[in-house]
Design a protein around this motif. Structure first.
Motif, short mmCIF file in Angstrom:
data_model
loop_
_atom_site.label_atom_id
_atom_site.label_comp_id
_atom_site.label_asym_id
_atom_site.label_seq_id
_atom_site.Cartn_x
_atom_site.Cartn_y
_atom_site.Cartn_z
N ASP A 177 -3.65 -77.59 -49.03
CA ASP A 177 -4.40 -78.43 -48.10
C ASP A 177 -5.54 -77.59 -47.52
N PRO A 178 -6.78 -78.00 -47.66
CA PRO A 178 -7.90 -77.21 -47.16
C PRO A 178 -7.96 -77.16 -45.63
N ARG A 179 -7.12 -77.96 -44.95
CA ARG A 179 -7.13 -77.99 -43.49
C ARG A 179 -6.15 -77.01 -42.86
N VAL A 180 -5.51 -76.18 -43.65
CA VAL A 180 -4.54 -75.21 -43.12
C VAL A 180 -5.30 -74.19 -42.27
N THR A 181 -4.83 -74.01 -41.05
CA THR A 181 -5.47 -73.03 -40.18
C THR A 181 -4.93 -71.63 -40.50
N LEU A 182 -5.68 -70.64 -40.07
CA LEU A 182 -5.22 -69.26 -40.24
C LEU A 182 -3.90 -69.07 -39.51
N LEU A 183 -3.76 -69.66 -38.34
CA LEU A 183 -2.51 -69.54 -37.58
C LEU A 183 -1.32 -70.05 -38.38
N ASP A 184 -1.44 -71.24 -38.95
CA ASP A 184 -0.33 -71.79 -39.72
C ASP A 184 -0.07 -70.98 -40.99
N LEU A 185 -1.12 -70.48 -41.61
CA LEU A 185 -0.95 -69.63 -42.80
C LEU A 185 -0.17 -68.37 -42.44
N LEU A 186 -0.54 -67.73 -41.34
CA LEU A 186 0.14 -66.51 -40.92
C LEU A 186 1.60 -66.77 -40.58
N ARG A 187 1.85 -67.78 -39.78
CA ARG A 187 3.21 -68.06 -39.29
C ARG A 187 4.11 -68.67 -40.36
N GLU A 188 3.60 -69.65 -41.07
CA GLU A 188 4.46 -70.42 -41.97
C GLU A 188 4.51 -69.89 -43.39
N ARG A 189 3.41 -69.32 -43.87
CA ARG A 189 3.38 -68.84 -45.25
C ARG A 189 3.66 -67.36 -45.36
N LEU A 190 3.23 -66.59 -44.36
CA LEU A 190 3.40 -65.13 -44.42
C LEU A 190 4.48 -64.62 -43.47
N GLN A 191 5.09 -65.51 -42.71
CA GLN A 191 6.15 -65.18 -41.76
C GLN A 191 5.73 -64.10 -40.76
N LEU A 192 4.47 -64.09 -40.40
CA LEU A 192 3.95 -63.18 -39.36
C LEU A 192 3.94 -63.98 -38.06
N THR A 193 5.09 -64.06 -37.44
CA THR A 193 5.27 -64.95 -36.29
C THR A 193 4.91 -64.31 -34.96
N GLY A 194 4.40 -63.09 -34.97
CA GLY A 194 3.94 -62.48 -33.73
C GLY A 194 2.74 -63.21 -33.16
N THR A 195 1.93 -63.79 -34.02
CA THR A 195 0.80 -64.61 -33.59
C THR A 195 1.36 -65.94 -33.14
N LYS A 196 1.17 -66.27 -31.88
CA LYS A 196 1.83 -67.43 -31.29
C LYS A 196 0.98 -68.68 -31.32
N LYS A 197 1.66 -69.81 -31.44
CA LYS A 197 1.01 -71.11 -31.33
C LYS A 197 1.26 -71.60 -29.91
N GLY A 198 0.24 -71.53 -29.09
CA GLY A 198 0.36 -71.98 -27.70
C GLY A 198 -0.15 -73.39 -27.57
N CYS A 199 -1.45 -73.51 -27.38
CA CYS A 199 -2.05 -74.83 -27.15
C CYS A 199 -2.49 -75.50 -28.44
N ASP A 200 -2.73 -74.72 -29.48
CA ASP A 200 -3.24 -75.20 -30.77
C ASP A 200 -4.61 -75.86 -30.63
N ARG A 201 -5.36 -75.45 -29.58
CA ARG A 201 -6.69 -76.01 -29.32
C ARG A 201 -7.71 -74.93 -28.94
N GLY A 202 -7.35 -73.67 -29.07
CA GLY A 202 -8.28 -72.60 -28.75
C GLY A 202 -8.50 -72.35 -27.28
N GLN A 203 -7.58 -72.81 -26.45
CA GLN A 203 -7.76 -72.68 -25.01
C GLN A 203 -6.91 -71.60 -24.36
N CYS A 204 -5.85 -71.13 -25.04
CA CYS A 204 -4.93 -70.20 -24.38
C CYS A 204 -5.01 -68.77 -24.88
#
Length: 165
Positions: free
Chosen positions: A20-47
């Motif tokens: 899916d070309p809409r995959v964000t870097l955050l989701d790629l890191l967390r879900e595909r590479l299991q690098l879960t130190g990068t947190k999903k807070g607001c998912d809108r670039g505000q936090c």
């Protein structure tokens, strides 16, 4: 539609197929590479909880499409320490009690490293607060965070002076 993206993540070359070309870097890191130190807070670039370094510059990974980063170097909190030796910013955060719940801490640390690398930190607490204003802490550990940044800046300046002498 399948895309392939090649990234260097924490010094390791990675080639990933994106379904899916809409995959964000955050989701790629967390879900595909299991690098879960990068947190999903607001998912809108505000936090700022998802702050990582891309080619040395800090970005909000939740706002960046992974497909647009082909060839980029990405550094996450998992790639900051040198084995068992903490990065100076990590050590300063611990020393100055710059965290409480810890949820925002990876983003705060990555933003601090970026701020220092960009030469924007200085030793003025107000300048540091402004430079880190995109990173929110719900526990209000801001005093410790600013103290940690000032400490790291002073330590780095002293090391630079020693090397020059």
């Amino acid at each position: 539609m399948n895309l392939t993206v090649s990234l260097t993540v924490n010094g390791e070359p990675r080639t990933l197929a994106l379904d899916d070309p809409r995959v964000t870097l955050l989701d790629l890191l967390r879900e595909r590479l299991q690098l879960t130190g990068t947190k999903k807070g607001c998912d809108r670039g505000q936090c700022g909880a998802c702050t990582v370094l891309v080619d040395g510059r800090r970005i909000n990974a939740c706002l960046q499409l992974a497909a647009s980063l082909d060839g980029a170097a990405v550094q996450t909190i998992e790639g900051v320490a040198d084995g068992d030796k903490l990065h100076p910013v990590q050590a300063a955060f611990i020393e100055h009690d710059a965290l409480q719940c810890g949820f925002c801490t990876p983003g705060q640390i990555m933003s601090t490293i970026g701020l220092i690398n960009e030469g924007q930190a200085g030793a003025d607490p107000e300048r540091i607060r402004e430079g880190l204003s995109g990173n929110l802490c719900r526990c209000s550990a801001y005093v410790g965070i600013v103290d940690a940044v000032v400490d790291v800046q002073q330590t780095l300046a002293a090391k630079k002076t020693e090397r020059a002498a």
